[in-house]
Design an enzyme around this catalytic site. Structure first.
Site, PDB file in Angstrom:
ATOM      1  N   GLU A  29       0.712  -1.011  -0.075  1.00 32.19           N
ATOM      2  CA  GLU A  29       0.113  -0.005  -0.034  1.00 32.19           C
ATOM      3  C   GLU A  29       0.768   1.159  -0.094  1.00 32.19           C
ATOM      4  O   GLU A  29       1.699   1.514   0.763  1.00 32.19           O
ATOM      5  CB  GLU A  29      -0.998  -0.128   1.373  1.00 32.19           C
ATOM      6  CG  GLU A  29      -1.877  -1.180   1.225  1.00 32.19           C
ATOM      7  CD  GLU A  29      -2.507  -1.773   2.406  1.00 32.19           C
ATOM      8  OE1 GLU A  29      -2.090  -0.961   3.535  1.00 32.19           O
ATOM      9  OE2 GLU A  29      -2.952  -2.646   2.558  1.00 32.19           O
ATOM     10  N   GLU A  60      -4.620  -6.474   2.805  1.00 29.68           N
ATOM     11  CA  GLU A  60      -3.318  -7.095   3.232  1.00 29.68           C
ATOM     12  C   GLU A  60      -3.443  -8.516   2.994  1.00 29.68           C
ATOM     13  O   GLU A  60      -2.461  -9.450   2.651  1.00 29.68           O
ATOM     14  CB  GLU A  60      -3.026  -7.100   4.806  1.00 29.68           C
ATOM     15  CG  GLU A  60      -2.645  -5.290   5.116  1.00 29.68           C
ATOM     16  CD  GLU A  60      -3.908  -4.473   5.032  1.00 29.68           C
ATOM     17  OE1 GLU A  60      -5.260  -4.983   4.949  1.00 29.68           O
ATOM     18  OE2 GLU A  60      -3.689  -3.180   5.132  1.00 29.68           O
ATOM     19  N   GLN A  82       1.913  -1.642   5.941  1.00 30.32           N
ATOM     20  CA  GLN A  82       2.258  -0.418   6.368  1.00 30.32           C
ATOM     21  C   GLN A  82       2.989  -0.353   8.001  1.00 30.32           C
ATOM     22  O   GLN A  82       3.627   0.388   8.366  1.00 30.32           O
ATOM     23  CB  GLN A  82       1.171   0.550   6.241  1.00 30.32           C
ATOM     24  CG  GLN A  82       1.140   0.896   4.886  1.00 30.32           C
ATOM     25  CD  GLN A  82       0.080   1.942   4.671  1.00 30.32           C
ATOM     26  OE1 GLN A  82      -0.854   2.187   5.268  1.00 30.32           O
ATOM     27  NE2 GLN A  82       0.369   2.689   3.582  1.00 30.32           N
ATOM     28  N   PHE A  83       2.136  -1.374   8.619  1.00 30.13           N
ATOM     29  CA  PHE A  83       2.525  -1.457  10.094  1.00 30.13           C
ATOM     30  C   PHE A  83       2.505  -2.943  10.524  1.00 30.13           C
ATOM     31  O   PHE A  83       1.566  -3.640   9.754  1.00 30.13           O
ATOM     32  CB  PHE A  83       1.762  -0.579  10.897  1.00 30.13           C
ATOM     33  CG  PHE A  83       1.903   1.044  10.903  1.00 30.13           C
ATOM     34  CD1 PHE A  83       2.586   1.497  11.853  1.00 30.13           C
ATOM     35  CD2 PHE A  83       1.105   1.740  10.048  1.00 30.13           C
ATOM     36  CE1 PHE A  83       3.067   3.069  11.599  1.00 30.13           C
ATOM     37  CE2 PHE A  83       1.219   3.050   9.955  1.00 30.13           C
ATOM     38  CZ  PHE A  83       2.142   3.656  10.822  1.00 30.13           C
ATOM     39  N   HIS A 129      -0.017   0.175  15.620  1.00 27.91           N
ATOM     40  CA  HIS A 129       0.909   1.149  15.046  1.00 27.91           C
ATOM     41  C   HIS A 129       2.307   0.940  15.721  1.00 27.91           C
ATOM     42  O   HIS A 129       3.403   1.552  15.473  1.00 27.91           O
ATOM     43  CB  HIS A 129       0.629   2.615  14.793  1.00 27.91           C
ATOM     44  CG  HIS A 129      -0.431   2.811  13.996  1.00 27.91           C
ATOM     45  ND1 HIS A 129      -1.843   2.306  14.429  1.00 27.91           N
ATOM     46  CD2 HIS A 129      -0.904   3.111  12.712  1.00 27.91           C
ATOM     47  CE1 HIS A 129      -2.682   2.951  13.777  1.00 27.91           C
ATOM     48  NE2 HIS A 129      -2.026   2.961  12.595  1.00 27.91           N
TER      49      HIS A 129
END
Lengths: 328, 335
Positions: A29, A60, A82-83, A129
């Site tokens: 992403e 994902e 991303q995390f 996160h």
């Protein structure tokens, strides 16, 4: 040779491997036009085009599953999540498929893919996160779990991960991304996956850690030397699984005392396996109970209390002093 | 699996040969599954076993549209797909027995038949799990400019999974060469379609992702074949994915442990009247394309194939216990 931070070092690894091998594909992403949420893939789309740097939808499970399909066909996908907390969506594809195809077919079908994800606290971001759940992947037979601790080893390990014949989960400490710079050679450099390193030699105490925890561990080791005259040996695992226990079990045979540090929750965390290996292999040399300095058994707290959760040099120092003061 | 594509217009002889070939393939699957059921009762096959009786026209019809270069991703009810794709019955049965001469070398079992040679990338025990992988195979083909199709089989139960929706979107977004084949047998194990989907028209669902979609009578092998040929040709020409719903029915229980409380016996009996093998045989006989002698010959050949396969599987061996932890990763072995 240039002084690079970890983001730049990882970017170098990706860029050089993509130049060298057309089968290396980056997907995820915002990895293309936007260069990645932490800029790790910055500029790759300009150099290699959208055919090899693929901006995906927010999917994902699809990203992980597609990477498996591509890897079966001999591509070398490097997927960014991303995390790491978003990778729970991928769990099924990695656990049920990526990790098992080699075993299930006795090597006829293999999955050489890398799943990159920023992990850990220290940037004051909430929950998903900032999490540190490497134990999930380490518990999974068939995948390798790698966590570098600085720019130079991050670059070298990323190159190795891309070339590895098995699925590699590659956690990158957000707290380290831009924390410091190191000399990173321009020419190719690799580090073997599954091998730990001694990053500080000592005779009195062994500390075992990885990733973002290496810095507070080294800080505590310096304090111990300064204030107590104690020589601490520090082992950087670099790979959480398969766990290389040779260096730390040998080290503890020498020092008799061990402190394990990770920011992952304590129970059933990586430290539990490390303790087991020490009990199995260094038991008769132990002179004090093995100490664990870890995150707590909870979701990482919000930013105002994050520091209380993440092991600090002070907490590590205190645990070390206790281990040192225990009489055999 | 047909390396050579079926020509559109056939001579009467070729036409007869072709329909008999289709009939024979369906019968081969049925006899294999019957043998599996027996071997399960005899405890040669253990665990769970999902049989394909009733759905044969789907695997047989669709495989006609795929070439040797194409790939197949299937489900846990995949014995028939594997057989028609070209994996030998012996190798399939050996796998179900857990023998190392099996197609997955005794590690996969009934639900995980794999064969890299025929690009058969698995049975899959997890509903919907194969879809993103099929999309990835197709993405790799597109990136490397290979004119292949990935045939991805799944049941209507998979439509309720998130991965179905991610996969439809991704394949459509990037115009990937996937032929999605939804075998709608009306029940996701014991849950009827109408109890699990807000929209039961699966073609509408696929269409909502701008995926070209069609529905076909999955009990009619010629209809399935024609629809699959059309869809596969479109996919192969770069028009993006296609979704083909095959309306079919499973004659047996979901697995060997299913009391079938969710459907009436009368419903099952009604569907059995539409048996893809017997209905097709009847049509062929009426059209003078099948004689009793032909059928006997087919049955004889299928029986021989399965008998030899069972004997082969019986004679195969289990892998040594000391090898069990090999192939977890490339080098790592147990300590």
């Amino acid at each position: 040779m240039a002084k690079l931070n970890m983001v730049q070092a990882l970017n170098l690894a990706l860029r050089q491997e993509m130049e060298k091998d057309d089968s290396v594909i980056v997907l995820g992403e915002d990895v293309g036009v936007d260069g990645g949420v932490f800029r790790v893939t910055d500029g790759l789309i300009d150099r290699f085009g959208e055919g090899r740097v693929v901006d995906t939808p927010l999917a994902e499970s699809g990203i992980a599953g597609m990477s498996i399909g591509m890897a079966i066909y001999g591509l070398r996908p490097v997927a960014e999540i991303q995390f790491s907390g978003f990778a729970y969506h991928c769990f099924h594809q990695i656990e049920s498929h990526a990790a098992r195809l080699r075993l299930r077919t006795q090597g006829a079908v293999t999955v050489p893919m890398v799943l990159r994800a920023p992990y850990g606290g220290g940037v004051r971001a909430l929950e998903h996160h900032s999490e540190s759940r490497e134990a999930y992947w380490a518990h999974m037979p068939g995948v390798k779990m790698v966590i570098p601790s600085g720019p130079r080893n991050a670059r070298a390990l990323m190159v190795s991960a891309i070339r590895d014949p098995d699925p590699v989960i590659f956690y990158e400490a957000k707290a380290l991304y831009r924390a410091f710079r190191e000399e990173v050679p321009d020419e190719e450099e690799t580090l073997p996956i599954g091998e730990s390193q001694i990053v500080r030699e000592g005779t009195d105490l062994t500390m075992i850690a990885y990733g973002a925890m290496i810095r507070p561990v080294l800080e505590a080791a310096d304090e111990l030397e300064k204030k107590k005259g104690v020589q601490t040996e520090v082992i950087d695992l670099l790979t959480v699984s398969p766990l290389d226990d040779r260096l730390f079990t040998e080290s503890v045979k020498k020092t008799g005392r061990a402190v394990i540090v990770h920011e992952a929750p304590r129970s059933f965390g990586p430290g539990a396996e490390i303790v087991s290996r020490l009990v199995e292999k260094s038991f008769y040399h132990l002179e004090a109970p093995i100490a664990r300095v870890t995150g707590f058994d909870m979701v990482i707290p919000l930013f105002a209390r994050e520091k209380a959760y993440i092991p600090s040099a002070g907490r590590i120092f205190r645990a070390a002093v206790q281990a040192l003061e225990t009489e055999p | 699996m047909n390396a050579q594509r079926t020509p559109k217009k056939k001579t009467p002889k070729a036409e007869r040969d072709h329909v008999l070939h289709l009939l024979k393939n369906m019968i081969r699957i049925r006899r294999l599954e019957e043998a599996c059921a027996e071997l399960y009762s005899a405890m040669k096959i253990r665990g769970f076993l999902h049989l394909y009786d009733g759905q044969e026209a789907v695997a047989v019809g669709v495989m006609e549209a795929l070439t040797a270069e194409d790939a197949v991703v299937a489900t846990y009810r995949e014995h028939g797909h594997a057989l028609i794709r070209g994996i030998s019955a012996g190798s399939i049965l050996a796998e179900m027995f857990g023998k190392q001469e099996g197609c997955s070398r005794g590690r996969g079992g009934s639900m995980h038949l794999f064969d890299a040679k025929t690009r058969f990338y698995g049975g899959n025990a997890i509903v919907g799990g194969g879809l993103p992988i099929a999309v990835g195979l197709a993405l790799a083909d597109q990136m490397q400019q290979r004119p292949r199709v990935t045939g991805c089989f799944f049941g209507e139960g998979a439509v309720a999974e998130g991965e179905f929706h991610e996969s439809m979107n991704l394949a459509s977004l990037w115009k990937l060469p996937v032929l999605f084949v939804c075998e709608n047998n009306l029940y996701a194990m014991g849950t009827a379609l109408k109890l699990s989907e807000s929209v039961t028209d699966l073609v509408r669902k696929a269409s909502s992702y701008d995926v070209a979609a069609a529905s076909v009578d999955g009990m009619d092998v010629l209809a399935v074949e024609a629809a699959a040929q059309k869809a596969a040709a479109a996919v192969r020409s770069g028009k993006g994915p296609h979704f083909l719903e095959c309306r079919t029915y499973r004659f047996r229980a979901h697995s060997m442990f299913d009391p079938e409380l969710y459907r009436d016996k009368a419903e099952v009996e009604d569907w059995k009247k539409r048996c893809p093998i017997e209905a097709f045989s009847k049509t062929l006989k009426t059209e003078g394309l099948l004689t009793d002698k032909d059928r006997q010959k087919i049955e004889g050949e299928a029986a021989k194939e399965i008998k030899e396969a069972v004997a082969f599987a019986e004679a195969c061996t289990w892998e040594p216990v000391e090898d069990l932890t090999r192939f977890v990763t490339s080098e790592r072995r147990s300590e």
